[in-house]
Design a protein around this motif. Structure first.
Motif, mmCIF file in Angstrom:
data_model
loop_
_atom_site.group_PDB
_atom_site.id
_atom_site.type_symbol
_atom_site.label_atom_id
_atom_site.label_comp_id
_atom_site.label_asym_id
_atom_site.label_seq_id
_atom_site.Cartn_x
_atom_site.Cartn_y
_atom_site.Cartn_z
ATOM 1 N N ALA A 147 65.076 24.820 16.613
ATOM 2 C CA ALA A 147 65.139 24.751 15.147
ATOM 3 C C ALA A 147 66.317 23.900 14.685
ATOM 4 C CB ALA A 147 65.248 26.163 14.587
ATOM 5 N N ALA A 148 66.914 23.175 15.608
ATOM 6 C CA ALA A 148 68.058 22.318 15.259
ATOM 7 C C ALA A 148 67.979 21.060 16.106
ATOM 8 C CB ALA A 148 69.364 23.057 15.524
ATOM 9 N N THR A 149 68.786 20.089 15.745
ATOM 10 C CA THR A 149 68.807 18.829 16.478
ATOM 11 C C THR A 149 69.344 19.040 17.894
ATOM 12 O OG1 THR A 149 69.096 17.593 14.439
ATOM 13 C CG2 THR A 149 69.789 16.505 16.468
ATOM 14 N N VAL A 150 68.656 18.442 18.854
ATOM 15 C CA VAL A 150 69.128 18.466 20.244
ATOM 16 C C VAL A 150 69.161 17.026 20.755
ATOM 17 C CG1 VAL A 150 68.652 19.241 22.606
ATOM 18 C CG2 VAL A 150 68.149 20.760 20.681
ATOM 19 N N HIS A 151 70.321 16.615 21.233
ATOM 20 C CA HIS A 151 70.447 15.295 21.852
ATOM 21 C C HIS A 151 70.580 15.470 23.358
ATOM 22 C CE1 HIS A 151 71.017 13.499 17.939
ATOM 23 N NE2 HIS A 151 72.108 14.202 17.705
ATOM 24 N N ASN B 148 63.075 20.415 9.275
ATOM 25 C CA ASN B 148 63.962 21.268 8.475
ATOM 26 C C ASN B 148 64.865 22.082 9.382
ATOM 27 O OD1 ASN B 148 62.793 20.708 5.786
ATOM 28 N ND2 ASN B 148 60.965 21.566 6.767
ATOM 29 N N PRO B 149 65.946 21.450 9.849
ATOM 30 C CA PRO B 149 66.788 22.168 10.810
ATOM 31 C C PRO B 149 67.426 23.414 10.195
ATOM 32 C CG PRO B 149 67.789 20.069 10.177
ATOM 33 C CD PRO B 149 66.437 20.117 9.545
ATOM 34 N N THR B 150 67.366 24.497 10.921
ATOM 35 C CA THR B 150 67.983 25.727 10.426
ATOM 36 C C THR B 150 69.028 26.263 11.394
ATOM 37 O OG1 THR B 150 66.170 26.950 11.451
ATOM 38 C CG2 THR B 150 65.962 26.470 9.102
ATOM 39 N N TRP C 206 70.620 29.664 21.019
ATOM 40 C CA TRP C 206 71.661 28.899 20.308
ATOM 41 C C TRP C 206 71.083 28.117 19.122
ATOM 42 C CZ3 TRP C 206 76.761 28.728 19.838
ATOM 43 C CH2 TRP C 206 77.326 27.623 19.195
ATOM 44 N N CYS C 207 69.989 27.403 19.362
ATOM 45 C CA CYS C 207 69.419 26.549 18.303
ATOM 46 C C CYS C 207 68.432 27.320 17.425
ATOM 47 C CB CYS C 207 68.667 25.360 18.925
ATOM 48 S SG CYS C 207 69.675 24.325 19.976
#
Ligand code: ZN
Length: 427
Positions: free
Chosen positions: A160-164, A93-95, A421-422
């Motif tokens: 808490a968010a997508t990291v590539h 659940n990315p926030t 940041w994330c």
């Protein structure tokens, strides 16, 4: 920023993982990933991303995709073994705000190995330095991103968010590896490239053009040299003319504002040459490569036309070349410059992370007279790209090295940056 307790925990986790980080960096440096031979280094990165628990996407750089992109550079070699590898963290659940971290594993040739004090692909550590081709530029940076994430995990959290995390090739000649990731859809709300930047934030970078000039002469026996045309010596006036152009570009009134403080921003370097066949024959041919820097906000085509005009003009004044104009080939970088703009929010977070890590020291900024892959998200995807990494010396030279303590600090700064940041989720 995470609170003081969590900050301490994250930085302790960086320390706790650091031996493993250094060991893995050495393992990556041992893979001699010069152009066309990067696949085993990419295999190692793919394995590492999987071991660390990320989703792994390993795909070939597709020349067709590159050809149709405005940021693409000419594909002059086979890409049959040119792989991009992306390790992705995707929370349920990315926030927070997403992030791309990018680095390259391709390295430039070593030059004569007997001019190195140590074998280039044997990453020895002496004092604060790890030596080896690619140790600084930039395998240590690719690994630092991975271990910044590992430190978060060790502290009991993940973004808490997508990291590539992108591990790319072709950075040193075209940028087509990083472009392949963008074209495949990898994007983020911020981009961080961990090139060695002496722990400063890169404020701007030049663009680069690779030009090959082919000169043909008239071969005769050296006993009647005056009746032939020496293709090698005919290059000299062309070099002078190119350096004349370089001088004009570097005049104070012609400098891009982002480079006003830089003494000589734009470098034109005759960097490779081949020609002739026999010591007692007037050489029939010569071809030389030139690396040309260009300012941001200038179209590549504009500079290409200036270079063509310059070579044509120099040839017109030459008794033989005037009727036998040299041929020009574009065989690598056709890359615009890039200014870091509209990214103050992410820069402020990086600045704070840098300060927390470094006892309140300010984050310096500087313009770079080389280029990085930052231009792709920055120019073609509307995402400002930050370049920030460790202190390295002698990159592209002999006994290339990276500072181990700088690497430790940078890893901590990146971990804190990601955390802010994330955002973080507890594991
Ligand atoms: Zn690099």
């Amino acid at each position: 920023m995470p609170d003081a307790d969590l900050t301490a925990k994250i930085l302790e986790a960086v320390d706790a993982n650091f031996d493993a980080q250094i060991k893995f960096t050495q393992e990556l440096v041992r893979r001699p990933s010069i152009r066309g031979q990067e696949a085993t280094a990419q295999d190692l990165m793919a394995e590492a991303f999987a071991e660390h628990g990320y989703e792994v996407d390993r795909f070939k750089v597709d020349p067709e995709v590159i050809k149709n992109h405005p940021g693409g550079s000419p594909v002059a070699i086979s890409y049959d073994n040119a792989w991009s590898v992306v390790g992705s963290w995707r929370p349920n659940n990315p926030t927070g705000r997403s992030l791309v971290m990018n680095g390259h594993v391709d390295v430039v040739p070593t030059g004569p190995e007997d001019m190195w004090a140590r074998p280039p692909f044997d990453p020895v550590i002496e004092g604060d330095w790890m030596y080896g081709r690619g140790a600084g530029d930039m395998k240590s940076g690719v690994v630092a991103s991975l271990y910044a994430m590992a430190a978060l995990r060790r502290s009991g959290h993940m973004p808490a968010a997508t990291v590539h995390m992108e591990s790319v090739v072709e950075e040193e000649c075209t940028g087509n590896g990083a472009l392949s990731c963008l074209a495949r859809g990898y994007r983020g709300d911020a981009v961080l490239i961990t090139e060695p930047s002496d722990e400063r934030l890169m404020s701007a970078q030049v663009g680069v053009i690779w030009m090959k000039v082919k000169v043909r002469g008239v071969p005769v026996h050296v006993s009647v040299a005056g009746t032939g045309q020496n293709a090698i010596e005919a290059c000299v006036p062309i070099w002078s003319a190119l350096h004349g152009l370089e001088e004009t570009w570097n005049r104070a009134e012609n400098k891009h504002p982002a480079f006003s403080e830089v003494a000589h921003p734009v470098n034109v370097v005759v960097s490779r040459i081949e020609g002739g066949d026999w010591t007692s024959s007037v050489p029939a041919w010569c071809s030389f490569d030139v690396r040309v820097g260009l300012y941001p906000d200038v179209k590549v085509e504009t500079i290409q036309r200036q270079l063509e005009d310059c070579v044509a003009e120099a040839s017109r004044g030459h008794p033989f070349l005037s009727n036998n104009p040299p041929e020009i080939e574009w065989h690598g970088f056709l890359s615009e410059g890039y200014v870091f703009r509209d990214g103050e929010e992410m820069a402020l977070i990086l600045e704070t992370a840098h300060k927390v890590q470094n006892g309140d020291a300010e984050l310096g900024r500087s313009a770079f007279t080389g280029l990085t892959d930052a231009r792709f998200p920055g120019l073609y995807d509307g995402t400002p790209a930050m370049v920030y990494g460790a202190k390295a010396e002698s990159i592209h030279g002999f006994d290339e090295r990276v500072s181990i303590e700088s690497l430790r600090r940078v890893t901590g700064t990146i971990a804190l940056f990601i955390a802010d940041w994330c955002g973080l989720q507890s594991l």
